[in-house]
Scaffold this motif. Structure first.
Motif, mmCIF file in Angstrom:
data_model
loop_
_atom_site.group_PDB
_atom_site.id
_atom_site.type_symbol
_atom_site.label_atom_id
_atom_site.label_comp_id
_atom_site.label_asym_id
_atom_site.label_seq_id
_atom_site.Cartn_x
_atom_site.Cartn_y
_atom_site.Cartn_z
ATOM 1 N N LEU A 173 0.838 -1.192 0.000
ATOM 2 C CA LEU A 173 0.000 0.000 0.000
ATOM 3 C C LEU A 173 0.878 1.249 0.000
ATOM 4 C CD1 LEU A 173 -1.898 -2.287 0.988
ATOM 5 C CD2 LEU A 173 -2.997 -0.617 2.483
ATOM 6 N N LEU A 174 0.666 2.134 -0.952
ATOM 7 C CA LEU A 174 1.421 3.372 -1.059
ATOM 8 C C LEU A 174 0.502 4.531 -0.693
ATOM 9 C CD1 LEU A 174 3.265 2.727 -4.462
ATOM 10 C CD2 LEU A 174 3.752 1.794 -2.192
ATOM 11 N N VAL A 175 0.914 5.326 0.275
ATOM 12 C CA VAL A 175 0.043 6.372 0.796
ATOM 13 C C VAL A 175 0.877 7.577 1.219
ATOM 14 C CG1 VAL A 175 0.107 5.396 3.122
ATOM 15 C CG2 VAL A 175 -1.841 6.803 2.442
ATOM 16 N N SER A 176 0.290 8.760 1.152
ATOM 17 C CA SER A 176 1.029 9.962 1.557
ATOM 18 C C SER A 176 1.308 9.953 3.053
ATOM 19 C CB SER A 176 0.249 11.230 1.173
ATOM 20 O OG SER A 176 -1.028 11.236 1.789
ATOM 21 N N HIS A 177 0.335 9.495 3.851
ATOM 22 C CA HIS A 177 0.520 9.390 5.303
ATOM 23 C C HIS A 177 -0.498 8.395 5.861
ATOM 24 C CE1 HIS A 177 0.829 10.493 9.557
ATOM 25 N NE2 HIS A 177 2.007 10.972 9.241
ATOM 26 N N PRO A 178 -0.112 7.589 6.868
ATOM 27 C CA PRO A 178 -1.035 6.596 7.425
ATOM 28 C C PRO A 178 -2.321 7.193 7.981
ATOM 29 C CG PRO A 178 1.206 6.144 8.135
ATOM 30 C CD PRO A 178 1.232 7.481 7.460
ATOM 31 N N SER A 179 -2.259 8.452 8.430
ATOM 32 C CA SER A 179 -3.434 9.076 9.043
ATOM 33 C C SER A 179 -4.583 9.257 8.059
ATOM 34 C CB SER A 179 -3.058 10.436 9.645
ATOM 35 O OG SER A 179 -2.604 11.330 8.642
ATOM 36 N N THR A 180 -4.323 9.093 6.759
ATOM 37 C CA THR A 180 -5.382 9.237 5.756
ATOM 38 C C THR A 180 -6.223 7.970 5.633
ATOM 39 O OG1 THR A 180 -3.924 8.522 3.948
ATOM 40 C CG2 THR A 180 -3.984 10.882 4.433
ATOM 41 N N LEU A 181 -5.823 6.908 6.323
ATOM 42 C CA LEU A 181 -6.557 5.640 6.289
ATOM 43 C C LEU A 181 -7.019 5.273 7.695
ATOM 44 C CD1 LEU A 181 -4.250 3.584 3.901
ATOM 45 C CD2 LEU A 181 -6.559 4.389 3.377
ATOM 46 N N PRO A 182 -8.085 4.488 7.830
ATOM 47 C CA PRO A 182 -8.542 4.070 9.160
ATOM 48 C C PRO A 182 -7.443 3.293 9.898
ATOM 49 C CG PRO A 182 -10.218 3.595 7.512
ATOM 50 C CD PRO A 182 -8.981 3.992 6.757
ATOM 51 N N PRO A 183 -7.328 3.483 11.215
ATOM 52 C CA PRO A 183 -6.322 2.758 12.005
ATOM 53 C C PRO A 183 -6.418 1.244 11.857
ATOM 54 C CG PRO A 183 -7.319 4.511 13.307
ATOM 55 C CD PRO A 183 -8.115 4.418 12.030
ATOM 56 N N THR A 184 -7.627 0.731 11.618
ATOM 57 C CA THR A 184 -7.792 -0.713 11.466
ATOM 58 C C THR A 184 -7.058 -1.230 10.226
ATOM 59 O OG1 THR A 184 -9.916 -0.188 10.409
ATOM 60 C CG2 THR A 184 -9.970 -0.932 12.700
ATOM 61 N N VAL A 185 -6.987 -0.406 9.186
ATOM 62 C CA VAL A 185 -6.246 -0.782 7.978
ATOM 63 C C VAL A 185 -4.745 -0.701 8.244
ATOM 64 C CG1 VAL A 185 -5.688 -0.101 5.603
ATOM 65 C CG2 VAL A 185 -8.068 -0.125 6.370
ATOM 66 N N VAL A 186 -4.319 0.405 8.851
ATOM 67 C CA VAL A 186 -2.895 0.629 9.116
ATOM 68 C C VAL A 186 -2.322 -0.462 10.021
ATOM 69 C CG1 VAL A 186 -1.205 2.246 10.085
ATOM 70 C CG2 VAL A 186 -3.189 3.127 8.833
ATOM 71 N N SER A 187 -3.103 -0.862 11.030
ATOM 72 C CA SER A 187 -2.615 -1.834 12.017
ATOM 73 C C SER A 187 -2.350 -3.211 11.426
ATOM 74 C CB SER A 187 -3.616 -1.956 13.172
ATOM 75 O OG SER A 187 -4.833 -2.535 12.730
ATOM 76 N N ARG A 188 -2.882 -3.484 10.251
ATOM 77 C CA ARG A 188 -2.687 -4.791 9.614
ATOM 78 C C ARG A 188 -1.538 -4.785 8.606
ATOM 79 N NH1 ARG A 188 -7.540 -4.635 11.688
ATOM 80 N NH2 ARG A 188 -8.591 -6.573 12.313
ATOM 81 N N CYS A 189 -0.770 -3.700 8.593
ATOM 82 C CA CYS A 189 0.373 -3.585 7.677
ATOM 83 C C CYS A 189 1.654 -3.345 8.458
ATOM 84 C CB CYS A 189 0.183 -2.403 6.716
ATOM 85 S SG CYS A 189 -1.337 -2.409 5.756
#
Length: 258
Positions: A142-158
């Motif tokens: 997953l390529l993203v400008s910053h993790p805060s732009t996605l739900p924490p539940t998505v970020v926590s699984r990466c």
């Protein structure tokens, strides 16, 4: 296109990825964040390393698999990006339909998802379902400008890595320069600097804190600040630690406003 060629830019990321490749313990999902297109370059090189027929912890850049990935024609490799302004939920549903399919040529399938910051909540929730139950052969980048732009539940699984298209040394030098001039900085500049430091990858933050201690050592007025820095460094392994609040406190103490 080899991972090793990027060592001078993000050495800690390269070390972690190469160790995972060598041990055969590749995660099902990685998140590379930062501004610019450097993260795409890193993701493609990592995909080449996953498929490489010659080297076990990098890409050789010369074998058939490496060349197919570079040309975008490897049957087990795909780059997905938003169709329009946002990442459509239909695209994520399409991905969910693809990932159960077993690899054609290798033992993995690699999907790069660009501009994930352009996902809306329905798209992100659909992606979460992909991340919760991935087949063992799937690798999602997953390529993203910053993790805060996605739900924490998505970020926590990466596995999350900050990557930038400039050397860590130059970034650290710039941050130290800003810290050295905090007494003359505006409140807005202090908060912007604090936000930048607070969002750093933990390993990068440890390196910056160690350098900052060296920078402040020998100055009696900063002894209390050095203690705070060391406490933050030692507490980074605690996932309940409010890193941003600790960074705020340190910077305002250096500025002389705490």
């Amino acid at each position: 296109m080899r991972l090793e060629e990027l060592r001078n830019i993000c050495p800690h990321v390269i070390d972690i990825l190469k160790k995972a490749l060598k041990a055969g313990r590749i995660s099902h999902a990685y998140m590379f964040y930062g501004e610019g297109d450097f993260k795409l370059d890193l993701a493609i090189r990592f995909a080449q390393a996953v498929f490489c027929d010659v080297v076990d912890d990098d890409a050789c850049g010369e074998c058939a698999s490496c060349k197919k990935v570079e040309a975008g024609i490897h049957p087990d490799f795909k780059i997905i990006q938003p169709e329009g302004v946002i990442f459509k939920i239909s695209q994520i549903r399409g991905l969910r339909g693809e990932i159960p399919l077993k690899p054609i040529e290798g033992d993995r399938r690699v999907f790069i998802l660009r501009n994930c910051e352009r996902m809306n909540l329905p798209s992100a929730n659909a992606l979460l379902k992909v991340l919760e139950e991935p087949p063992p052969w799937v690798v999602l980048l997953l390529l993203v400008s910053h993790p805060s732009t996605l739900p924490p539940t998505v970020v926590s699984r990466c596995q999350v890595f900050r990557v930038q298209g400039e050397s860590e040394g130059s970034i650290k030098k710039e941050l130290l320069s800003k810290i050295a001039n905090l007494r003359e900085a505006s409140w807005k500049e202090v908060y912007e600097l604090s936000s930048q430091i607070g969002s750093m990858d933990r390993m990068e933050l440890v390196s910056l804190l160690e350098t900052l201690v060296d920078f402040l050592s020998g100055r009696e007025e900063y002894l209390d600040v050095i203690d705070e820095i060391m406490s933050l460094k030692e507490g980074l392994s605690n996932r309940f630690l409010n890193v941003q609040m600790a960074v705020d406190r340190i910077l305002f103490k250096i500025k002389g406003e705490w």
